[in-house]
Design an enzyme around this catalytic site. Structure first.
Site, PDB file in Angstrom:
ATOM      1  N   PRO A 137       0.842  -1.202   0.000  1.00 34.55           N
ATOM      2  CA  PRO A 137       0.000   0.000   0.000  1.00 34.55           C
ATOM      3  C   PRO A 137       0.876   1.251   0.000  1.00 34.55           C
ATOM      4  CG  PRO A 137      -0.541  -1.451   1.879  1.00 34.55           C
ATOM      5  CD  PRO A 137       0.671  -2.028   1.211  1.00 34.55           C
ATOM      6  N   ASP A 148      15.699   2.976   3.345  1.00 33.08           N
ATOM      7  CA  ASP A 148      14.665   2.223   2.613  1.00 33.08           C
ATOM      8  C   ASP A 148      15.209   1.647   1.316  1.00 33.08           C
ATOM      9  OD1 ASP A 148      13.204   3.445   4.584  1.00 33.08           O
ATOM     10  OD2 ASP A 148      11.547   4.028   3.282  1.00 33.08           O
ATOM     11  N   LEU A 200       5.706   1.271   4.582  1.00 33.86           N
ATOM     12  CA  LEU A 200       6.336  -0.028   4.293  1.00 33.86           C
ATOM     13  C   LEU A 200       7.284   0.051   3.099  1.00 33.86           C
ATOM     14  CD1 LEU A 200       3.214  -2.319   4.878  1.00 33.86           C
ATOM     15  CD2 LEU A 200       5.064  -1.796   6.474  1.00 33.86           C
ATOM     16  N   SER A 227       7.649   3.613  -1.906  1.00 32.25           N
ATOM     17  CA  SER A 227       8.389   4.504  -2.813  1.00 32.25           C
ATOM     18  C   SER A 227       9.788   3.950  -3.071  1.00 32.25           C
ATOM     19  CB  SER A 227       8.430   5.934  -2.277  1.00 32.25           C
ATOM     20  OG  SER A 227       8.959   5.963  -0.988  1.00 32.25           O
TER      21      SER A 227
HETATM   22  O1  PMV Z   1       7.482   5.785   5.615  1.00 35.68           O
HETATM   23  P1  PMV Z   1       8.612   5.445   4.699  1.00 35.68           P
HETATM   24  O2  PMV Z   1       8.552   4.069   4.175  1.00 35.68           O
HETATM   25  O3  PMV Z   1       8.770   6.486   3.609  1.00 35.68           O
HETATM   26  O4  PMV Z   1       9.978   5.519   5.590  1.00 35.68           O
HETATM   27  C1  PMV Z   1      10.541   6.763   5.959  1.00 35.68           C
HETATM   28  C2  PMV Z   1      11.715   6.596   6.884  1.00 35.68           C
HETATM   29  C3  PMV Z   1      12.287   7.931   7.400  1.00 35.68           C
HETATM   30  O5  PMV Z   1      13.341   7.609   8.314  1.00 35.68           O
HETATM   31  C4  PMV Z   1      11.226   8.738   8.142  1.00 35.68           C
HETATM   32  C5  PMV Z   1      12.829   8.787   6.259  1.00 35.68           C
HETATM   33  C6  PMV Z   1      14.130   8.275   5.648  1.00 35.68           C
HETATM   34  O6  PMV Z   1      14.438   8.709   4.517  1.00 35.68           O
HETATM   35  O7  PMV Z   1      14.863   7.488   6.279  1.00 35.68           O
END
Ligand code: PMV
Length: 315
Positions: free
Chosen positions: A80, A130, A85, A88
């Site tokens: 989703p 990520d 998760l 992107s």
């Molecule tokens: O919510 P997501 O899957 O975009 O994860 C973001 C993680 C953060 O630490 C908030 C941002 C990053 O670039 O590490």
């Protein structure tokens, strides 16, 4: 035609603080995005003309990793979007890998670096957590200091991250998705504003960095009690950074009695929480009854992979 797939991720410890150069620990999960790149008469996504605003990550991936004639990119997602998760990251990594594979070079480190540059450009500010986890799979530790199982290094402005492989023992996690879509960029920007103006917020970021290192140690020992305690503390600190949400609290409270620990994962502001448990079905039921969508995930799965280099496509 080239098809690549890449997994989503859950951040076990360290989201947000990692953007300030602190360590983070993330695990690849068994939800994937599959991207297929093929020749076309115009740049398009799923058959529709590409628009920078609608296809921000894919169009930035084109700038970073392609530079060739027009292509169509087809994506199929099990993750989703805006759920915390790593959708992107997985779309970026699978597209970058497919573009690079099409040009005959899919080196994981190059895919991970280019994908990080794409996320950083689109979000304005990002860490490589990520995109590295989606690329390398299993577990990934991002840290300012070099550790064992070092993979590669990247610097961005004054921040510097070392990327490491981390083995993942058999652990059971349930994700609880609130259904609330929360964009990462504004949440990251909000935390920066808070940390720049509040000593307590800056201290929370420091403590999260320590939690990550304690968590790495607990993970290596499969110490579920310790992992759970650290998850609870990390969650409390994230609430202090104002990235919590009442729906996340509701899901976390519902899981407490059957979990070692629970916390929000990813950017927060909605999105998802994770619970570490030995009782997956009870926790999934509790999340459902509290109004969330439970997703039982396998962790430590394979990273980016080439699914098809021109023959028949696996779907
Ligand atoms: O919510 P997501 O899957 O975009 O994860 C973001 C993680 C953060 O630490 C908030 C941002 C990053 O670039 O590490």
């Amino acid at each position: 035609m080239v098809t690549c797939s890449a997994p989503g991720k859950m951040i076990l410890f360290g989201e947000h603080a990692v953007v300030f150069g602190k360590p983070a620990l993330a695990l690849a999960i068994d939800l994937r995005i599959t991207s297929t790149v093929e020749s076309s008469d115009q740049y398009s996504v799923n058959g529709h003309p590409m628009k920078k605003r609608h296809h921000a990550y894919i169009s930035a991936a084109l700038d970073e990793a392609w530079g060739g004639p027009p292509i169509n990119i087809d994506t199929i997602s099990e993750i989703p979007s805006g759920s915390g998760l790593g959708s992107s990251a997985a779309v970026t990594v699978s597209c970058v890998a497919a573009m690079m594979a099409r040009r005959g070079e899919v080196e994981p480190e190059k895919v991970a670096l280019k994908s990080f540059l794409v996320e950083n450009k689109v979000q304005g500010r990002a860490s490589p957590t990520d995109t590295s986890t989606s690329t390398h799979g299993q577990g990934v530790i991002v840290s300012p200091d070099k550790m064992d199982n070092f993979l590669w290094h990247v610097e961005q402005g004054q921040r510097s991250w070392n990327i490491h492989h981390c083995s993942v023992p058999q652990l059971h996690f349930v994700v609880g998705y609130t259904g609330i879509h929360a964009a990462t960029g504004p949440l990251v920007a909000g935390v920066k504003e808070l940390v720049d103006s509040s000593v307590d917020a800056a201290k929370a970021v420091d403590r999260i960095g320590e939690i990550v290192l304690e968590g790495v140690d607990a993970l290596a020992r499969s110490d579920k009690m310790k992992l759970g305690k650290l998850m609870n503390e990390n969650h409390m600190l994230l609430n202090g950074l104002e990235v919590g949400h009442p729906e996340l609290e509701r899901l976390i409270e519902a899981c407490r009695s059957d979990s070692y620990g629970a916390k929000l994962t990813g950017a927060g502001g909605g999105g998802s929480m994770i619970a570490l448990t030995d009782n997956v079905s009870e926790v999934a039921k509790a999340i459902r009854e509290a109004g969330g969508k439970p997703i039982v995930v396998d962790v430590g799965v394979e990273g980016v992979r080439v699914e098809d280099l021109g023959g028949s496509r696996k779907r």
